[in-house]
Design a protein around this motif. Structure first.
Motif, PDB file in Angstrom:
ATOM      1  N   ASP A  29       0.822  -1.211   0.000  1.00  0.00           N
ATOM      2  CA  ASP A  29       0.000   0.000   0.000  1.00  0.00           C
ATOM      3  C   ASP A  29       0.858   1.265   0.000  1.00  0.00           C
ATOM      4  O   ASP A  29       0.555   2.232  -0.705  1.00  0.00           O
ATOM      5  N   GLU A  30       1.936   1.259   0.774  1.00  0.00           N
ATOM      6  CA  GLU A  30       2.808   2.435   0.830  1.00  0.00           C
ATOM      7  C   GLU A  30       3.526   2.663  -0.500  1.00  0.00           C
ATOM      8  O   GLU A  30       3.681   3.809  -0.933  1.00  0.00           O
ATOM      9  N   LEU A  31       3.936   1.587  -1.167  1.00  0.00           N
ATOM     10  CA  LEU A  31       4.583   1.752  -2.470  1.00  0.00           C
ATOM     11  C   LEU A  31       3.581   2.235  -3.509  1.00  0.00           C
ATOM     12  O   LEU A  31       3.903   3.095  -4.325  1.00  0.00           O
ATOM     13  N   VAL A  39       1.223   9.063  -5.978  1.00  0.00           N
ATOM     14  CA  VAL A  39       1.205  10.440  -5.467  1.00  0.00           C
ATOM     15  C   VAL A  39       2.520  11.165  -5.754  1.00  0.00           C
ATOM     16  O   VAL A  39       2.520  12.251  -6.342  1.00  0.00           O
ATOM     17  N   GLU A  40       3.635  10.568  -5.349  1.00  0.00           N
ATOM     18  CA  GLU A  40       4.915  11.267  -5.484  1.00  0.00           C
ATOM     19  C   GLU A  40       5.512  11.162  -6.882  1.00  0.00           C
ATOM     20  O   GLU A  40       6.123  12.110  -7.361  1.00  0.00           O
ATOM     21  N   LYS A  41       5.349  10.026  -7.534  1.00  0.00           N
ATOM     22  CA  LYS A  41       5.917   9.841  -8.870  1.00  0.00           C
ATOM     23  C   LYS A  41       4.931  10.194  -9.980  1.00  0.00           C
ATOM     24  O   LYS A  41       5.311  10.282 -11.139  1.00  0.00           O
ATOM     25  N   GLY A  42       3.658  10.354  -9.648  1.00  0.00           N
ATOM     26  CA  GLY A  42       2.652  10.750 -10.623  1.00  0.00           C
ATOM     27  C   GLY A  42       2.293   9.671 -11.629  1.00  0.00           C
ATOM     28  O   GLY A  42       1.824   9.967 -12.726  1.00  0.00           O
ATOM     29  N   GLU A  97      15.163   3.688   5.414  1.00  0.00           N
ATOM     30  CA  GLU A  97      15.352   5.003   6.035  1.00  0.00           C
ATOM     31  C   GLU A  97      14.410   6.070   5.472  1.00  0.00           C
ATOM     32  O   GLU A  97      14.840   7.110   4.998  1.00  0.00           O
ATOM     33  N   ASP A  98      13.146   5.775   5.494  1.00  0.00           N
ATOM     34  CA  ASP A  98      12.101   6.716   5.081  1.00  0.00           C
ATOM     35  C   ASP A  98      12.115   7.066   3.605  1.00  0.00           C
ATOM     36  O   ASP A  98      11.679   8.152   3.217  1.00  0.00           O
ATOM     37  N   GLU A  99      12.628   6.189   2.736  1.00  0.00           N
ATOM     38  CA  GLU A  99      12.563   6.440   1.301  1.00  0.00           C
ATOM     39  C   GLU A  99      12.504   5.123   0.533  1.00  0.00           C
ATOM     40  O   GLU A  99      13.007   4.101   0.970  1.00  0.00           O
ATOM     41  N   TRP A 100      11.858   5.177  -0.631  1.00  0.00           N
ATOM     42  CA  TRP A 100      11.788   4.032  -1.523  1.00  0.00           C
ATOM     43  C   TRP A 100      12.966   4.096  -2.478  1.00  0.00           C
ATOM     44  O   TRP A 100      13.260   5.134  -3.052  1.00  0.00           O
TER      45      TRP A 100
END
Length: 95
Positions: free
Chosen positions: A34-36, A42-45, A83-86
């Protein structure tokens, strides 16, 4: 008789612990998926309709990779969370 009751209690505890661990594991995998999905849309559009599947699994390295398949690209895209990033592992995003 006492040995039988003790054995049954131990077996019951092991079974309950196994189900609890498996439920926790499945919950963690669902959370990663779900987070990915949120990160990609959202972030990558990226349009959610182009995502065919997102599947988290356990492996040796990295511990929990998440595999994404897109409709327009048959190649698997593998991400992992650190560490808080994909971070995208394959295909190499820098090439």
């Amino acid at each position: 008789m006492k040995l039988l009751k003790t054995s049954l209690a131990v077996v019951a505890i092991i079974i309950i612990a196994s189900f609890a661990w498996y439920g926790s594991y499945k919950s963690d995998m669902k959370k990663l998926e779900d987070e990915l999905r949120t990160y990609l849309t959202v972030e990558k559009g990226i349009d959610e309709q182009t995502i065919t599947s997102i599947t988290a699994r356990r492996s040796k390295m990295p511990m929990y990779p998440v595999v994404v398949k897109f409709k327009d690209n048959p190649e698997e895209h593998i991400y992992y969370y650190r560490e808080d990033e994909w971070i995208q592992l394959t295909p190499d995003p820098n090439s």
